[in-house]
Design a protein around this motif. Structure first.
Motif, PDB file in Angstrom:
ATOM      1  N   GLY A 128      59.066  49.551  43.862  1.00 22.74           N
ATOM      2  CA  GLY A 128      59.236  50.977  44.101  1.00 22.74           C
ATOM      3  C   GLY A 128      58.008  51.802  43.813  1.00 22.74           C
ATOM      4  N   CYS A 129      56.844  51.149  43.752  1.00 20.02           N
ATOM      5  CA  CYS A 129      55.611  51.837  43.380  1.00 20.02           C
ATOM      6  C   CYS A 129      54.642  51.911  44.557  1.00 20.02           C
ATOM      7  N   ALA A 130      53.542  52.603  44.329  1.00 21.84           N
ATOM      8  CA  ALA A 130      52.511  52.777  45.353  1.00 21.84           C
ATOM      9  C   ALA A 130      51.273  51.988  44.969  1.00 21.84           C
ATOM     10  N   VAL A 131      50.706  51.271  45.926  1.00 27.53           N
ATOM     11  CA  VAL A 131      49.508  50.482  45.693  1.00 27.53           C
ATOM     12  C   VAL A 131      48.299  51.401  45.529  1.00 27.53           C
ATOM     13  N   VAL A 132      47.530  51.154  44.478  1.00 36.08           N
ATOM     14  CA  VAL A 132      46.253  51.830  44.263  1.00 36.08           C
ATOM     15  C   VAL A 132      45.173  50.747  44.243  1.00 36.08           C
ATOM     16  N   GLU A 133      44.355  50.700  45.267  1.00 34.10           N
ATOM     17  CA  GLU A 133      43.343  49.659  45.375  1.00 34.10           C
ATOM     18  C   GLU A 133      42.072  50.065  44.636  1.00 34.10           C
ATOM     19  N   VAL A 134      41.629  49.210  43.740  1.00 29.71           N
ATOM     20  CA  VAL A 134      40.318  49.335  43.104  1.00 29.71           C
ATOM     21  C   VAL A 134      39.609  48.008  43.335  1.00 29.71           C
ATOM     22  N   PRO A 135      38.845  47.880  44.421  1.00 30.04           N
ATOM     23  CA  PRO A 135      38.243  46.591  44.763  1.00 30.04           C
ATOM     24  C   PRO A 135      37.374  46.032  43.645  1.00 30.04           C
ATOM     25  N   MET A 136      37.271  44.718  43.624  1.00 27.74           N
ATOM     26  CA  MET A 136      36.379  44.062  42.687  1.00 27.74           C
ATOM     27  C   MET A 136      34.952  44.544  42.902  1.00 27.74           C
ATOM     28  N   ALA A 137      34.200  44.664  41.805  1.00 29.61           N
ATOM     29  CA  ALA A 137      32.785  44.998  41.894  1.00 29.61           C
ATOM     30  C   ALA A 137      31.980  43.717  42.127  1.00 29.61           C
ATOM     31  N   GLY A 138      30.832  43.875  42.791  1.00 33.43           N
ATOM     32  CA  GLY A 138      29.993  42.723  43.062  1.00 33.43           C
ATOM     33  C   GLY A 138      30.389  42.028  44.343  1.00 33.43           C
ATOM     34  N   GLY A 139      30.129  40.731  44.406  1.00 34.17           N
ATOM     35  CA  GLY A 139      30.448  39.988  45.612  1.00 34.17           C
ATOM     36  C   GLY A 139      30.018  38.549  45.509  1.00 34.17           C
ATOM     37  N   ILE A 140      30.048  37.863  46.632  1.00 35.49           N
ATOM     38  CA  ILE A 140      29.761  36.438  46.666  1.00 35.49           C
ATOM     39  C   ILE A 140      28.346  36.145  46.175  1.00 35.49           C
ATOM     40  N   ASP A 141      27.392  36.949  46.567  1.00 34.97           N
ATOM     41  CA  ASP A 141      25.997  36.663  46.212  1.00 34.97           C
ATOM     42  C   ASP A 141      25.714  36.885  44.734  1.00 34.97           C
ATOM     43  N   GLU A 142      26.129  38.028  44.205  1.00 35.40           N
ATOM     44  CA  GLU A 142      25.767  38.384  42.837  1.00 35.40           C
ATOM     45  C   GLU A 142      26.838  38.063  41.810  1.00 35.40           C
ATOM     46  N   GLY A 143      28.021  37.681  42.244  1.00 35.34           N
ATOM     47  CA  GLY A 143      29.121  37.435  41.320  1.00 35.34           C
ATOM     48  C   GLY A 143      30.043  38.634  41.230  1.00 35.34           C
TER      49      GLY A 143
END
Length: 383
Positions: A128-143
Motif C-alpha cells: 500500500g506504499c509508493a516507490v521512492v527510487e534512489v539509484p545506487m551511486a557509482g557503476g560497473i566501472d568504478e564500483g
C-alpha cells in the motif's frame, strides 16, 4: 576445496521448475535465480525421510528453524540471533510486505535502490506504499555504493521506510559495515524503518563477507528488520521457508503483531529442508561458493575474449552478473534481442529500474562452465 559441480544440461532439462519450463529446448535459460547444482545431500536425506514417514502436515512453529539458523548464523555469519526474536513465514517477499504494512501508513513512500530486484517495485505497492527510487551511486566501472545523501533526503521528504538489499541483487555488491551504520543513523534520525533482505548473504565470497544489518549498531537494531532464508544459498525456493528477525523491543512489537497466518504460511518441507541446510549444509555450501568463484572469474575471461565491449564487474556475492550490453546496440532491452537472436534467456534490464536498467541484462552463472561458455559464444555470434 571440493567443488560442487553443476548438473549437465540433459539432466537439468528434466526439472519442472520455472527456469526449465519457460523456454523452448533450444534456449539456454539464464534469467531465473535458481542454481543448477544438485540438492545438498543432507537436505535430500531429510526430505526423503519426511516422505517416508508421511510427514506432510503443517509446520509446527518457527522455533525449530530459528534454532537451527541461530547456530548457522553464529558460526558462518558472525551474527548472534535470538530464536525468540524470529518469526518464520513462506518467503522473503512475503516477509517484506507484512513488515512494511505495519511500519507504514497507506501511501507512504518506501525507498528502493535501482538497479534492484524487480519484485521490490511490486512488494512496495502490495504493502500500500509508493516507490521512492534512489539509484545506487557509482557503476560497473568504478564500483557501487549506497547514495546515502539521496536516501537521507528521501526520508526527510516523507518516506517512512527503506527496503535494503544486502547483498545487492543484481549487482552482487556487499555493503561495508560503515555504510550500513551510516544508513542506520539516517533511519534513526528520520524515525524510519530499514527492512533488510539478506537472502543472498551466505553466498558472499570469503574476501567480501557480508555484514548482517542488525549487527552493526544499536540504531540498526532499533530501526531494522532482517529477512532471510535458506532458499537462495541452498537452492530450495520452492519449499517456502523464510525468517523475519528482530533485535530490539521496538521491532519485537511489530513482529509480534503480525497476523498468525504469516507464520502459518511456513511450509513443512521448507522448514525440514532449512533445518537440514543450516545444521549440516555448510560443506556443500563451501563447495558451491568455490564453483561460483570459478564461474564469476570465467565469465570475466569469456567476456574479455568474445565480448570486450560489454561492461561487467565481478560480483562479491551470489551468482548473478549485471551486464552493460549497450555497446552492442541491442536497444533498451537487450535481453529480448538475446533471446530472439542468440537463444539465450537473460533477465530484462529495465525491469530492475527503467532509469538505470536500459541497455543492461542480468545473467545467472550458477551453471556448468560449458553452459556459461556456450551462452557467451552465442551472444558474441549474435552481434
Amino acid at each position: 576445496m571440493q567443488r560442487v559441480a553443476a548438473e549437465p544440461i540433459e539432466v537439468l532439462r528434466t526439472r519442472t521448475s520455472q527456469k526449465w519450463r519457460t523456454y523452448a529446448d533450444d534456449v539456454l535459460p539464464l534469467p531465473v535465480a535458481e542454481m543448477d547444482f544438485p540438492l545438498a545431500p543432507p537436505i535430500a536425506a531429510a526430505l526423503h525421510a519426511a516422505v517416508d514417514r508421511s510427514d506432510t502436515g503443517y509446520a509446527s512453529s518457527s522455533r525449530p528453524v530459528a534454532e537451527a539458523f541461530q547456530g548457522f548464523a553464529a558460526t558462518r555469519l558472525g551474527w548472534d540471533v535470538d530464536p525468540a526474536r524470529v518469526t518464520c513465514t513462506a518467503d522473503v517477499s512475503l516477509g517484506i510486505v507484512e513488515v512494511l504494512r505495519r511500519v507504514t501508513e497507506p501511501g507512504d513512500g518506501v525507498v528502493i535502490t535501482p538497479p534492484i530486484y524487480p519484485p521490490f517495485f511490486d512488494l512496495v505497492a502490495e504493502a500500500g506504499c509508493a516507490v521512492v527510487e534512489v539509484p545506487m551511486a557509482g557503476g560497473i566501472d568504478e564500483g557501487w555504493q549506497l547514495d546515502l545523501p539521496g536516501i537521507e533526503a528521501a526520508l526527510a521528504g516523507g518516506a517512512r521506510a527503506m527496503v535494503l538489499c544486502n547483498p545487492h541483487n543484481p549487482i552482487g555488491w556487499v555493503p561495508d559495515p560503515e555504510s550500513l551504520r551510516a544508513l542506520a543513523e539516517i533511519a534513526a534520525g528520520a524515525g524510519a524503518t530499514v527492512v533488510s533482505d539478506e537472502v543472498h548473504g551466505p553466498l558472499s565470497q570469503p574476501e567480501s563477507r557480508y555484514t548482517p544489518f542488525l549487527t552493526v549498531s544499536d540504531a540498526a537494531r532499533e530501526h531494522g528488520f532482517a529477512i532471510t532464508s535458506a532458499s537462495k544459498s541452498f537452492n530450495i525456493p520452492g519449499l517456502k521457508s523464510a525468517l523475519i528477525a528482530t533485535a530490539s523491543e521496538r521491532s519485537d512489537r511489530v513482529r509480534a503483531a503480525l497476523p498468525y497466518e504469516v507464520e502459518w504460511r511456513l511450509g513443512q518441507f521448507g522448514a525440514i529442508a532449512s533445518i537440514a541446510a543450516f545444521r549440516e549444509g555448510g560443506p556443500w555450501l563451501d563447495g558451491v561458493l568455490a564453483s561460483l568463484d570459478d564461474n564469476r572469474r570465467l565469465l570475466a575471461d569469456l567476456l574479455e575474449d568474445e565480448l570486450p565491449g560489454v561492461g561487467y564487474r565481478m560480483p562479491q556475492a551470489s551468482y548473478l552478473a549485471w551486464l552493460d550490453l549497450s555497446a552492442l546496440d541491442w536497444g533498451d532491452d537487450p535481453a529480448a534481442y538475446a533471446l530472439e537472436h542468440a537463444k539465450v534467456a537473460l533477465a530484462n534490464g529495465p525491469g530492475f529500474g527503467a532509469s538505470v536498467g536500459r541497455g543492461h541484462a542480468r545473467l545467472n552463472f550458477a551453471c556448468t562452465p560449458e553452459v556459461l561458455a556456450e551462452a557467451v559464444t552465442r551472444l558474441a555470434d549474435a552481434r
